[in-house]
Write a protein that holds these residues in place. Structure first.
Motif, PDB file in Angstrom:
ATOM      1  N   LYS A  57       2.504  -5.988   1.247  1.00 42.17           N
ATOM      2  CA  LYS A  57       2.183  -7.324   0.746  1.00 42.17           C
ATOM      3  C   LYS A  57       3.454  -8.139   0.511  1.00 42.17           C
ATOM      4  O   LYS A  57       3.521  -9.330   0.849  1.00 42.17           O
ATOM      5  N   LEU A  58       4.463  -7.497  -0.053  1.00 39.35           N
ATOM      6  CA  LEU A  58       5.737  -8.168  -0.293  1.00 39.35           C
ATOM      7  C   LEU A  58       6.386  -8.588   1.020  1.00 39.35           C
ATOM      8  O   LEU A  58       6.947  -9.689   1.127  1.00 39.35           O
ATOM      9  N   TYR A  59       6.305  -7.720   2.013  1.00 36.82           N
ATOM     10  CA  TYR A  59       6.901  -8.035   3.320  1.00 36.82           C
ATOM     11  C   TYR A  59       6.199  -9.230   3.972  1.00 36.82           C
ATOM     12  O   TYR A  59       6.852 -10.112   4.544  1.00 36.82           O
ATOM     13  N   ASN A  60       4.887  -9.253   3.863  1.00 34.93           N
ATOM     14  CA  ASN A  60       4.125 -10.359   4.475  1.00 34.93           C
ATOM     15  C   ASN A  60       4.461 -11.706   3.846  1.00 34.93           C
ATOM     16  O   ASN A  60       4.437 -12.741   4.531  1.00 34.93           O
ATOM     17  N   SER A  61       4.763 -11.699   2.553  1.00 34.94           N
ATOM     18  CA  SER A  61       5.076 -12.963   1.872  1.00 34.94           C
ATOM     19  C   SER A  61       6.574 -13.243   1.798  1.00 34.94           C
ATOM     20  O   SER A  61       6.990 -14.381   1.569  1.00 34.94           O
ATOM     21  N   ASN A  62       7.406 -12.193   1.980  1.00 37.70           N
ATOM     22  CA  ASN A  62       8.868 -12.365   1.905  1.00 37.70           C
ATOM     23  C   ASN A  62       9.544 -11.596   3.044  1.00 37.70           C
ATOM     24  O   ASN A  62      10.298 -10.649   2.809  1.00 37.70           O
ATOM     25  N   PRO A  63       9.301 -11.988   4.305  1.00 37.60           N
ATOM     26  CA  PRO A  63       9.811 -11.205   5.445  1.00 37.60           C
ATOM     27  C   PRO A  63      11.330 -11.237   5.607  1.00 37.60           C
ATOM     28  O   PRO A  63      11.876 -10.434   6.378  1.00 37.60           O
ATOM     29  N   TYR A  64      11.996 -12.130   4.898  1.00 39.02           N
ATOM     30  CA  TYR A  64      13.456 -12.233   5.027  1.00 39.02           C
ATOM     31  C   TYR A  64      14.189 -11.770   3.762  1.00 39.02           C
ATOM     32  O   TYR A  64      15.389 -12.010   3.619  1.00 39.02           O
ATOM     33  N   ASP A  65      13.482 -11.096   2.882  1.00 36.54           N
ATOM     34  CA  ASP A  65      14.096 -10.588   1.653  1.00 36.54           C
ATOM     35  C   ASP A  65      14.704  -9.212   1.942  1.00 36.54           C
ATOM     36  O   ASP A  65      13.988  -8.262   2.265  1.00 36.54           O
ATOM     37  N   ALA A  66      16.018  -9.114   1.810  1.00 35.99           N
ATOM     38  CA  ALA A  66      16.723  -7.868   2.145  1.00 35.99           C
ATOM     39  C   ALA A  66      16.268  -6.699   1.280  1.00 35.99           C
ATOM     40  O   ALA A  66      16.142  -5.560   1.755  1.00 35.99           O
ATOM     41  N   GLN A  67      16.013  -6.958   0.000  1.00 36.24           N
ATOM     42  CA  GLN A  67      15.573  -5.890  -0.896  1.00 36.24           C
ATOM     43  C   GLN A  67      14.209  -5.363  -0.491  1.00 36.24           C
ATOM     44  O   GLN A  67      13.971  -4.151  -0.500  1.00 36.24           O
ATOM     45  N   VAL A  68      13.322  -6.269  -0.125  1.00 32.77           N
ATOM     46  CA  VAL A  68      11.984  -5.868   0.317  1.00 32.77           C
ATOM     47  C   VAL A  68      12.081  -5.044   1.596  1.00 32.77           C
ATOM     48  O   VAL A  68      11.448  -3.978   1.718  1.00 32.77           O
ATOM     49  N   LEU A  69      12.878  -5.499   2.554  1.00 33.32           N
ATOM     50  CA  LEU A  69      13.032  -4.783   3.824  1.00 33.32           C
ATOM     51  C   LEU A  69      13.616  -3.385   3.598  1.00 33.32           C
ATOM     52  O   LEU A  69      13.159  -2.408   4.199  1.00 33.32           O
ATOM     53  N   THR A  70      14.603  -3.304   2.737  1.00 34.90           N
ATOM     54  CA  THR A  70      15.232  -2.009   2.439  1.00 34.90           C
ATOM     55  C   THR A  70      14.246  -1.032   1.819  1.00 34.90           C
ATOM     56  O   THR A  70      14.078   0.112   2.297  1.00 34.90           O
ATOM     57  N   ASN A  71      13.582  -1.470   0.783  1.00 35.50           N
ATOM     58  CA  ASN A  71      12.654  -0.581   0.073  1.00 35.50           C
ATOM     59  C   ASN A  71      11.449  -0.212   0.938  1.00 35.50           C
ATOM     60  O   ASN A  71      10.967   0.927   0.890  1.00 35.50           O
ATOM     61  N   TYR A  72      10.973  -1.169   1.700  1.00 30.65           N
ATOM     62  CA  TYR A  72       9.830  -0.907   2.585  1.00 30.65           C
ATOM     63  C   TYR A  72      10.215   0.147   3.630  1.00 30.65           C
ATOM     64  O   TYR A  72       9.444   1.085   3.899  1.00 30.65           O
ATOM     65  N   ALA A  73      11.421   0.012   4.193  1.00 27.31           N
ATOM     66  CA  ALA A  73      11.881   0.993   5.184  1.00 27.31           C
ATOM     67  C   ALA A  73      11.962   2.385   4.570  1.00 27.31           C
ATOM     68  O   ALA A  73      11.541   3.375   5.193  1.00 27.31           O
ATOM     69  N   LEU A  74      12.473   2.478   3.351  1.00 25.85           N
ATOM     70  CA  LEU A  74      12.606   3.785   2.694  1.00 25.85           C
ATOM     71  C   LEU A  74      11.250   4.422   2.417  1.00 25.85           C
ATOM     72  O   LEU A  74      11.072   5.637   2.581  1.00 25.85           O
ATOM     73  N   VAL A  75      10.280   3.605   1.999  1.00 26.07           N
ATOM     74  CA  VAL A  75       8.939   4.134   1.736  1.00 26.07           C
ATOM     75  C   VAL A  75       8.288   4.601   3.040  1.00 26.07           C
ATOM     76  O   VAL A  75       7.648   5.659   3.088  1.00 26.07           O
ATOM     77  N   LEU A  76       8.479   3.836   4.098  1.00 24.26           N
ATOM     78  CA  LEU A  76       7.906   4.209   5.403  1.00 24.26           C
ATOM     79  C   LEU A  76       8.509   5.514   5.915  1.00 24.26           C
ATOM     80  O   LEU A  76       7.800   6.340   6.499  1.00 24.26           O
ATOM     81  N   ILE A  77       9.793   5.704   5.685  1.00 26.41           N
ATOM     82  CA  ILE A  77      10.422   6.971   6.070  1.00 26.41           C
ATOM     83  C   ILE A  77       9.803   8.121   5.284  1.00 26.41           C
ATOM     84  O   ILE A  77       9.515   9.198   5.831  1.00 26.41           O
ATOM     85  N   GLY A  78       9.609   7.893   3.997  1.00 25.73           N
ATOM     86  CA  GLY A  78       8.977   8.908   3.157  1.00 25.73           C
ATOM     87  C   GLY A  78       7.575   9.250   3.613  1.00 25.73           C
ATOM     88  O   GLY A  78       7.114  10.382   3.436  1.00 25.73           O
ATOM     89  N   GLN A  79       6.899   8.274   4.207  1.00 26.71           N
ATOM     90  CA  GLN A  79       5.544   8.497   4.723  1.00 26.71           C
ATOM     91  C   GLN A  79       5.555   8.944   6.188  1.00 26.71           C
ATOM     92  O   GLN A  79       4.510   9.062   6.812  1.00 26.71           O
ATOM     93  N   ASN A  80       6.768   9.165   6.700  1.00 26.30           N
ATOM     94  CA  ASN A  80       6.973   9.620   8.084  1.00 26.30           C
ATOM     95  C   ASN A  80       6.498   8.598   9.130  1.00 26.30           C
ATOM     96  O   ASN A  80       6.198   8.956  10.259  1.00 26.30           O
ATOM     97  N   ASP A  81       6.461   7.336   8.735  1.00 30.74           N
ATOM     98  CA  ASP A  81       6.142   6.263   9.675  1.00 30.74           C
ATOM     99  C   ASP A  81       7.469   5.711  10.212  1.00 30.74           C
ATOM    100  O   ASP A  81       7.933   4.638   9.821  1.00 30.74           O
ATOM    101  N   LEU A  82       8.065   6.464  11.118  1.00 36.95           N
ATOM    102  CA  LEU A  82       9.433   6.167  11.547  1.00 36.95           C
ATOM    103  C   LEU A  82       9.513   4.938  12.436  1.00 36.95           C
ATOM    104  O   LEU A  82      10.531   4.233  12.438  1.00 36.95           O
TER     105      LEU A  82
END
Length: 211
Positions: free
Chosen positions: A146-171
């Motif tokens: 949801k954060l990514y959809n509303s803030n696609p250029y926020d570096a903090q959102v992109l960083t944290n989203y990437a880390l969570v996706l890695i944790g979920q094995n969505d590489l």
């Protein structure tokens, strides 16, 4: 008793009351004359309590600055006991808990704030972060989406989203977030960390090469 005697008795009684009145006014903390200078402050009790609450809040902010988070929570709650609950005070209490690594205490407060204001980016970021710290990635993932959809250029959102996706094995999607982070903030120190995690998470080819 004659009329003159009765009148005289009444005068004596009146004079006695007058003497007593003057006596008590003279020994009282505030004399009758001082009443002329008394200023009545409307809602004086409320004003005093609000001043106390302001002092408590100032102390809490000072404790936050000096990283004395337990004391900060204590004085934020003292402020709340006078002023009543508010979203701002609840946020400050939850943030103090999180800064003190008390994520379990912070979680229900951030959840309640999110329920009341589900479009607040800052609350979403805090709640998602607390979910990660409380090892609840399944709850954090939709928030980051949801954060990514509303803030696609926020570096903090992109960083944290990437880390969570890695944790979920969505590489695949994690790498997509990494590429977007590189475009938004190419000097970010998080890029190298994410690349290392992605490399570690990639399946090894050694098992596939075995015959």
């Amino acid at each position: 008793m004659g009329g003159k005697a009765l009148l005289s008795q009444k005068k004596m009684i009146s004079r006695a009351f007058f003497v007593l009145l003057c006596f008590f006014c003279g020994i009282a903390p505030f004399s009758c004359k001082s009443l002329d200078s008394v200023v009545i402050v409307p809602n004086e009790g409320n004003v005093m309590m609000d001043n106390i609450a302001t002092e408590y809040c100032t102390l809490a902010e000072s404790f936050m600055t000096s990283k004395k988070y337990d004391s900060a929570v204590e004085y934020y709650k003292k402020t709340e006991s006078i002023r009543g609950e508010s979203a701002l005070l609840s946020y400050k209490i939850a943030r103090a808990y999180a800064m003190n690594n008390k994520f379990s205490a912070a979680e229900p407060i951030f959840e309640e704030l999110y329920q009341k204001d589900s479009r607040n980016t800052n609350i979403m970021l805090c709640l998602a972060y607390v979910y990660i710290k409380n090892e609840k990635p399944n709850k954090a993932l939709p928030l980051y989406s949801k954060l990514y959809n509303s803030n696609p250029y926020d570096a903090q959102v992109l960083t944290n989203y990437a880390l969570v996706l890695i944790g979920q094995n969505d590489l695949i999607n994690a790498e997509r977030m990494l590429n977007e982070l590189k475009a938004v903030q190419p000097e970010s120190a998080e890029i190298g960390k994410i690349e290392k995690l992605l490399k570690k998470s990639e399946p090894s080819d050694s098992a596939d090469s075995e015959e």
